[in-house]
Motif scaffolding. Structure first.
Motif, PDB file in Angstrom:
ATOM      1  N   VAL A 158      62.192  38.123  28.534  1.00 43.79           N
ATOM      2  CA  VAL A 158      63.636  38.254  28.314  1.00 43.79           C
ATOM      3  C   VAL A 158      64.399  37.767  29.543  1.00 43.79           C
ATOM      4  O   VAL A 158      65.398  37.040  29.432  1.00 43.79           O
ATOM      5  N   SER A 159      63.939  38.151  30.757  1.00 45.52           N
ATOM      6  CA  SER A 159      64.563  37.661  31.985  1.00 45.52           C
ATOM      7  C   SER A 159      64.457  36.139  32.071  1.00 45.52           C
ATOM      8  O   SER A 159      65.406  35.461  32.488  1.00 45.52           O
ATOM      9  N   PHE A 160      63.305  35.613  31.673  1.00 44.99           N
ATOM     10  CA  PHE A 160      63.104  34.165  31.661  1.00 44.99           C
ATOM     11  C   PHE A 160      64.106  33.480  30.738  1.00 44.99           C
ATOM     12  O   PHE A 160      64.677  32.429  31.072  1.00 44.99           O
ATOM     13  N   LYS A 161      64.338  34.083  29.595  1.00 44.32           N
ATOM     14  CA  LYS A 161      65.276  33.499  28.628  1.00 44.32           C
ATOM     15  C   LYS A 161      66.685  33.448  29.202  1.00 44.32           C
ATOM     16  O   LYS A 161      67.391  32.434  29.073  1.00 44.32           O
ATOM     17  N   PHE A 162      67.116  34.537  29.857  1.00 42.59           N
ATOM     18  CA  PHE A 162      68.464  34.558  30.439  1.00 42.59           C
ATOM     19  C   PHE A 162      68.569  33.574  31.605  1.00 42.59           C
ATOM     20  O   PHE A 162      69.573  32.873  31.754  1.00 42.59           O
ATOM     21  N   ALA A 163      67.522  33.539  32.457  1.00 44.48           N
ATOM     22  CA  ALA A 163      67.551  32.614  33.590  1.00 44.48           C
ATOM     23  C   ALA A 163      67.554  31.168  33.104  1.00 44.48           C
ATOM     24  O   ALA A 163      68.235  30.312  33.674  1.00 44.48           O
ATOM     25  N   LEU A 164      66.818  30.907  32.033  1.00 47.28           N
ATOM     26  CA  LEU A 164      66.778  29.557  31.473  1.00 47.28           C
ATOM     27  C   LEU A 164      68.152  29.170  30.912  1.00 47.28           C
ATOM     28  O   LEU A 164      68.613  28.043  31.094  1.00 47.28           O
ATOM     29  N   ALA A 165      68.797  30.123  30.246  1.00 50.09           N
ATOM     30  CA  ALA A 165      70.141  29.857  29.722  1.00 50.09           C
ATOM     31  C   ALA A 165      71.119  29.577  30.860  1.00 50.09           C
ATOM     32  O   ALA A 165      71.981  28.690  30.754  1.00 50.09           O
ATOM     33  N   ALA A 166      70.968  30.324  31.969  1.00 52.85           N
ATOM     34  CA  ALA A 166      71.842  30.081  33.122  1.00 52.85           C
ATOM     35  C   ALA A 166      71.570  28.709  33.735  1.00 52.85           C
ATOM     36  O   ALA A 166      72.499  28.007  34.158  1.00 52.85           O
ATOM     37  N   ALA A 167      70.276  28.317  33.765  1.00 51.39           N
ATOM     38  CA  ALA A 167      69.943  27.000  34.319  1.00 51.39           C
ATOM     39  C   ALA A 167      70.505  25.872  33.454  1.00 51.39           C
ATOM     40  O   ALA A 167      70.943  24.837  33.962  1.00 51.39           O
ATOM     41  N   PRO A 377      62.565  23.702  27.885  1.00 51.70           N
ATOM     42  CA  PRO A 377      62.991  22.523  27.119  1.00 51.70           C
ATOM     43  C   PRO A 377      62.772  21.224  27.885  1.00 51.70           C
ATOM     44  O   PRO A 377      62.835  21.186  29.114  1.00 51.70           O
ATOM     45  N   LEU A 378      62.512  20.182  27.128  1.00 52.05           N
ATOM     46  CA  LEU A 378      62.289  18.871  27.734  1.00 52.05           C
ATOM     47  C   LEU A 378      63.574  18.264  28.268  1.00 52.05           C
ATOM     48  O   LEU A 378      63.573  17.571  29.290  1.00 52.05           O
ATOM     49  N   MET A 379      64.687  18.523  27.564  1.00 47.56           N
ATOM     50  CA  MET A 379      65.948  17.870  27.898  1.00 47.56           C
ATOM     51  C   MET A 379      67.072  18.899  27.946  1.00 47.56           C
ATOM     52  O   MET A 379      67.033  19.926  27.273  1.00 47.56           O
ATOM     53  N   ILE A 380      68.084  18.616  28.767  1.00 49.82           N
ATOM     54  CA  ILE A 380      69.373  19.320  28.723  1.00 49.82           C
ATOM     55  C   ILE A 380      70.395  18.266  28.319  1.00 49.82           C
ATOM     56  O   ILE A 380      70.816  17.437  29.129  1.00 49.82           O
ATOM     57  N   GLY A 381      70.748  18.283  27.050  1.00 48.61           N
ATOM     58  CA  GLY A 381      71.608  17.215  26.564  1.00 48.61           C
ATOM     59  C   GLY A 381      70.842  15.903  26.539  1.00 48.61           C
ATOM     60  O   GLY A 381      69.824  15.765  25.867  1.00 48.61           O
ATOM     61  N   PHE A 385      65.157  18.016  31.781  1.00 48.13           N
ATOM     62  CA  PHE A 385      65.313  19.312  32.435  1.00 48.13           C
ATOM     63  C   PHE A 385      64.859  19.179  33.888  1.00 48.13           C
ATOM     64  O   PHE A 385      63.726  18.764  34.155  1.00 48.13           O
ATOM     65  N   PRO A 386      65.717  19.537  34.849  1.00 47.66           N
ATOM     66  CA  PRO A 386      65.371  19.332  36.274  1.00 47.66           C
ATOM     67  C   PRO A 386      64.209  20.228  36.716  1.00 47.66           C
ATOM     68  O   PRO A 386      64.262  21.439  36.579  1.00 47.66           O
ATOM     69  N   GLY A 387      63.175  19.587  37.239  1.00 47.07           N
ATOM     70  CA  GLY A 387      62.055  20.335  37.808  1.00 47.07           C
ATOM     71  C   GLY A 387      61.091  20.907  36.797  1.00 47.07           C
ATOM     72  O   GLY A 387      60.262  21.751  37.150  1.00 47.07           O
ATOM     73  N   ARG A 388      61.128  20.446  35.524  1.00 41.97           N
ATOM     74  CA  ARG A 388      60.244  21.026  34.504  1.00 41.97           C
ATOM     75  C   ARG A 388      58.772  20.830  34.868  1.00 41.97           C
ATOM     76  O   ARG A 388      57.970  21.784  34.798  1.00 41.97           O
ATOM     77  N   ASP A 389      58.383  19.609  35.233  1.00 38.90           N
ATOM     78  CA  ASP A 389      56.988  19.352  35.600  1.00 38.90           C
ATOM     79  C   ASP A 389      56.567  20.158  36.824  1.00 38.90           C
ATOM     80  O   ASP A 389      55.431  20.652  36.897  1.00 38.90           O
TER      81      ASP A 389
END
Length: 541
Positions: A158-167, A377-381, A385-389
């Motif tokens: 759940v924390s990951f989901k919120f942090a991901l939404a913020a990112a 996610p692979l993309m933001i728009g 996604f920055p730093g995914r790898d």
């Protein structure tokens, strides 16, 4: 056809990895990652990259559902405060401290993404560390790790989901996030528990009307975690906690003595799925790992980091997680002992440093961490996604390091533990078995007295059969009669014996449920004893 071949090959690799684990002294998850990496290289050259949303929906709900199913419920009442502290306070501390630390080490990972990575690194894998301990972990610690793992799986995700939404959005408000966290958490728990309870009521309704079919019900249970996850997510609540709550409620419904065949079928399928899904997660990481390393290596030529820097960062993150876990466990138990002494309550004499060190190295990361980070996610728009790898690489490296630390550290500290409660656990198990058997014997004695017949031959037959059941049966009838009469008598004797055995097993099962309600035994012990009775009943039927 290609996808079918891929599925068959992956499942074959999962089974092969279990065999290899008996030959190679390495933790099973590491072997599965290595095996996946080998399959990604020539001559196999397998390539697969699931869409992040599909990965989250496919793997997270069933894994969390089964976690909730098998969690020892008594530990929540006896050690609920400790579990809550480990799975809520420690997780949030890891998110904040490790998040800033990761961003400081590698500024290429944005702060929001760093918090997301720290959040997904917070869940622990109890199954991995219990396997490493080979049944020698103190029972309290094993149960505490299972409860903590299940709860911090939910909290971390759940924390990951919120942090991901913020990112993704670039905005963050602690007050609004805290309020939303409580709402979506409670909503998810209510949806999952309510749906699971409804399925249990449907099972009882169908059974009462003779409409129950074990195969149909098992299919419903297989779909339940996905339904709980989807409904909660569709309602804007936590699908993660919904799947956990569904599993916890269903574990109580499953213990009701309605259909033995259903429990056996259910249990077998879920044990197989849990093993297969955990193995597939690590195999999929191995399949993607060579390409991830390659992309990170190429990107390092244009960034302010190189591969040695990344490896050092992974070791530094692992060291921070170990230090935080050690300090938190030590501080918690030190404070607990001080409070108990002030109250005049008895205090267990234990080495805090040794216990905290064992708990720290037992904080192994596993399938949930991997499944979560692969769902980034692979993309933001229109932009990647920055730093995914980098996130996936660091998460995989920390998982491998934690498994190695656990494989070396858990046996090392276990040897220095002053005592183990395994023998006490066995004594409790034997005591419970004796008590359940005594209840069955008492019922059989009453049955023999209450069913005395005026027919001398029938009364003798009932008395003999009941006595054989009480004395563990298996004695041949000695009667002088012709072949046909002997066959008929044998059939009647066998039918009566089976009926008595089945009813005696039902009495044992009810006594075990009463013992569980009185907290004489815990949930795991109940499940183990119910499983034995289920197999006994299945053999009779």
């Amino acid at each position: 056809m290609d996808i079918l071949y891929l599925i068959f090959l992956l499942l074959l690799a999962v089974g092969a990895s279990r065999i290899l684990a008996n030959l190679i002294p390495l933790p099973l998850p590491i072997l599965q990652i290595v095996l996946g990496s080998l399959l990604a290289m020539p001559p196999f050259g397998m390539q697969i990259e699931l869409h992040p949303e599909i990965f989250m929906l496919l793997f997270i709900p069933p894994l969390l559902f089964y976690d909730g199913w098998k969690i020892p419920k008594r530990e929540f009442t006896e050690h609920g405060v400790e579990m809550t502290a480990m799975s809520l306070v420690l997780v949030l501390l890891v998110v904040v401290v490790a998040g800033y630390f990761i961003h400081w080490l590698l500024p290429a990972i944005p702060l929001g993404a760093s918090f997301a990575l720290a959040a997904i690194l917070s869940p622990t894998d109890a199954l991995a560390v219990i396997a490493i301990g080979q049944g020698r972990l103190p029972r309290h610690m094993a149960h505490q790790l299972e409860g903590e793992a299940m709860m911090n799986d939910a909290t971390g995700l759940v924390s990951f989901k919120f942090a991901l939404a913020a990112a993704i959005s670039g905005t963050f408000s602690l007050v609004s996030v805290a309020g939303e966290f409580v709402i979506v958490a409670l909503g998810g728990l209510l949806i999952g528990a309510g749906l699971s309870w409804s399925v249990g009521r449907l099972k009882r309704w169908m059974t009462a009307r003779g409409l129950f079919d074990p195969a149909v019900y098992v299919v419903m249970i297989l779909l339940l975690p996905f339904a709980a996850f989807y409904l909660a997510e569709h309602a804007g609540m936590s699908g993660i906690l919904s799947a956990v709550a569904a599993g916890m409620v269903q574990s109580r419904v499953d213990m009701l003595p309605v259909k033995t065949s259903t429990r056996i079928l259910n249990r077998s399928i879920w044990e197989m799925l849990d093993f297969s899904f955990n193995g597939l997660v690590f195999l999929l990481l191995g399949l993607q790992f060579p390409r991830i390393v390659g992309r990170v290596w190429e990107a390092s030529a244009h960034q302010a980091y190189d591969m040695p820097t990344l490896l050092f960062s992974a070791v530094a993150i692992m060291a921070l997680l170990l230090a935080m876990r050690f300090a938190f466990v030590y501080a918690y138990h030190w404070s607990e002992m001080r409070v108990r002494r002030l109250r005049g309550a008895p205090v267990e004499d234990k080495s805090l440093g040794l216990f905290s060190a064992l708990s720290a190295v037992a904080g192994v990361r596993g399938a949930i961490t991997l499944a979560g980070v692969l769902s980034v996610p692979l993309m933001i728009g229109d932009t990647p996604f920055p730093g995914r790898d980098l996130m996936i690489f660091l998460a995989a490296a920390v998982i491998i390091l934690s498994l190695l630390v656990g494989a070396l550290g858990v046996p090392f500290f276990l040897k220095r533990m002053p005592h183990n409660d395994f023998e006490e656990h066995e004594r409790e198990l034997q005591k419970a078995r004796r008590q359940a058997a005594q209840a069955a014997v008492g019922w059989l004695e009453n049955w023999r007295q209450e069913n005395a017949s005026s027919d001398v031959d029938r009364s003798a037959l009932q008395s003999e059969v009941a006595e054989r059941v009480i004395e563990s049966y298996r004695q041949d009838l000695e009667a002088l009669m012709d072949r046909e009469d002997m066959a008929n008598q044998a059939r009647r004797t066998r039918a009566l014996e089976i009926e008595l055995r089945l009813q005696a097993i039902a009495v044992q099962r009810k006594e075990l449920l009463r013992m569980r309600k009185r907290h004489d035994i815990d949930e795991q012990m109940l499940q183990a004893l119910i499983r034995d009775l289920d197999y006994d009943e299945a053999a009779l039927r």
